[in-house]
Design a protein around this motif. Structure first.
Motif, PDB file in Angstrom:
ATOM      1  N   GLU A   7       0.851  -1.185   0.000  1.00 26.46           N
ATOM      2  CA  GLU A   7       0.000   0.000   0.000  1.00 26.46           C
ATOM      3  C   GLU A   7       0.888   1.236   0.000  1.00 26.46           C
ATOM      4  O   GLU A   7       1.879   1.307   0.725  1.00 26.46           O
ATOM      5  CB  GLU A   7      -0.891   0.001   1.237  1.00 26.46           C
ATOM      6  CG  GLU A   7      -1.904   1.119   1.229  1.00 26.46           C
ATOM      7  CD  GLU A   7      -2.891   0.995   2.360  1.00 26.46           C
ATOM      8  OE1 GLU A   7      -3.288   2.054   2.879  1.00 26.46           O
ATOM      9  OE2 GLU A   7      -3.254  -0.140   2.715  1.00 26.46           O
ATOM     10  N   GLY A   8       0.550   2.182  -0.825  1.00 24.10           N
ATOM     11  CA  GLY A   8       1.319   3.417  -0.897  1.00 24.10           C
ATOM     12  C   GLY A   8       0.804   4.444   0.082  1.00 24.10           C
ATOM     13  O   GLY A   8      -0.373   4.431   0.468  1.00 24.10           O
ATOM     14  N   TRP A  24       0.764   0.697  -6.577  1.00 28.46           N
ATOM     15  CA  TRP A  24       2.051   0.103  -6.948  1.00 28.46           C
ATOM     16  C   TRP A  24       1.964  -0.632  -8.283  1.00 28.46           C
ATOM     17  O   TRP A  24       2.901  -0.591  -9.073  1.00 28.46           O
ATOM     18  CB  TRP A  24       2.583  -0.822  -5.855  1.00 28.46           C
ATOM     19  CG  TRP A  24       3.756  -1.608  -6.361  1.00 28.46           C
ATOM     20  CD1 TRP A  24       3.826  -2.953  -6.579  1.00 28.46           C
ATOM     21  CD2 TRP A  24       5.032  -1.077  -6.764  1.00 28.46           C
ATOM     22  NE1 TRP A  24       5.061  -3.293  -7.079  1.00 28.46           N
ATOM     23  CE2 TRP A  24       5.819  -2.160  -7.207  1.00 28.46           C
ATOM     24  CE3 TRP A  24       5.576   0.198  -6.808  1.00 28.46           C
ATOM     25  CZ2 TRP A  24       7.129  -2.005  -7.669  1.00 28.46           C
ATOM     26  CZ3 TRP A  24       6.888   0.360  -7.273  1.00 28.46           C
ATOM     27  CH2 TRP A  24       7.632  -0.734  -7.698  1.00 28.46           C
ATOM     28  N   TRP A 168       6.153   3.501  -1.257  1.00 25.81           N
ATOM     29  CA  TRP A 168       5.769   2.111  -1.022  1.00 25.81           C
ATOM     30  C   TRP A 168       6.886   1.439  -0.248  1.00 25.81           C
ATOM     31  O   TRP A 168       8.050   1.532  -0.617  1.00 25.81           O
ATOM     32  CB  TRP A 168       5.560   1.357  -2.335  1.00 25.81           C
ATOM     33  CG  TRP A 168       4.512   1.941  -3.215  1.00 25.81           C
ATOM     34  CD1 TRP A 168       3.164   1.731  -3.155  1.00 25.81           C
ATOM     35  CD2 TRP A 168       4.722   2.807  -4.334  1.00 25.81           C
ATOM     36  NE1 TRP A 168       2.519   2.434  -4.156  1.00 25.81           N
ATOM     37  CE2 TRP A 168       3.462   3.104  -4.896  1.00 25.81           C
ATOM     38  CE3 TRP A 168       5.849   3.393  -4.931  1.00 25.81           C
ATOM     39  CZ2 TRP A 168       3.301   3.920  -6.004  1.00 25.81           C
ATOM     40  CZ3 TRP A 168       5.691   4.216  -6.026  1.00 25.81           C
ATOM     41  CH2 TRP A 168       4.426   4.466  -6.551  1.00 25.81           C
TER      42      TRP A 168
END
Length: 173
Positions: A7-8, A24, A168
């Motif tokens: 998850e960013g 991503w 990320w």
């Protein structure tokens, strides 16, 4: 095998109001399609070294090669920590991706053959490699070592109407 997509997280200090973290998988696709990368290494005396090169995304890592006598090969022998960067050379459009990780030498013949095919598929027959008996590619001027960099941390920089900085973080291992 690709690991789960991390998850960013958006960094609001470097992003436009309302910017959202990028996915991503979209950044990974940009990396896979990119033709040119900039590899940053550190010389044994601590000075930085940056050079352009080509690379392929394969099984969760970005792969590049270097001749055994090249500066980057000597740098990697002393310190395998690297940064690979790709994107657009413009300020107000495009997307840049930065991948940080450890360069790990690839020696397994089956994987090297698969990577040689990937290089040729991406860049054409001028980049045809045979697998060298010492665990690398047979290049025009001798053997080339092949390295894999699985991302530890990656950054995506959106540019244009909405600027964004996504980070990320990848699981260790």
């Amino acid at each position: 095998m690709e690991a789960e997509s991390p998850e960013g997280s958006i960094d609001p200090r470097y992003s436009s109001p309302g910017a959202r973290a990028a996915d991503w998988s979209a950044a990974r696709e940009r990396v896979a399609r990119a033709e040119l990368f900039w590899l940053s290494t550190v010389r044994p005396d601590g000075r930085p070294h940056v050079t352009p090169l080509i690379a392929v995304w394969y099984e969760g890592a970005l792969h590049f090669s270097t001749g055994v006598e090249e500066r980057k090969a000597h740098n990697l022998a002393a310190n395998p920590e690297v940064v690979l960067t790709t994107g657009t050379n413009t300020w107000a459009e495009g997307y840049d991706v930065v991948i940080e990780g450890t360069a790990v030498r690839v020696r397994e013949p089956g994987r090297l053959r698969a990577l040689a095919r990937a290089w040729e598929e991406k860049y054409g027959p001028v980049w045809h490699f045979e697998v060298h008996e010492d665990g690398g590619f047979q290049a025009l001027h001798g053997m080339a070592e092949v390295y894999a960099v699985a991302p530890r941390t990656a950054f995506g920089f959106g540019k244009g109407e909405t600027f964004s900085q996504t980070r990320w973080r990848f699981p260790a291992g």
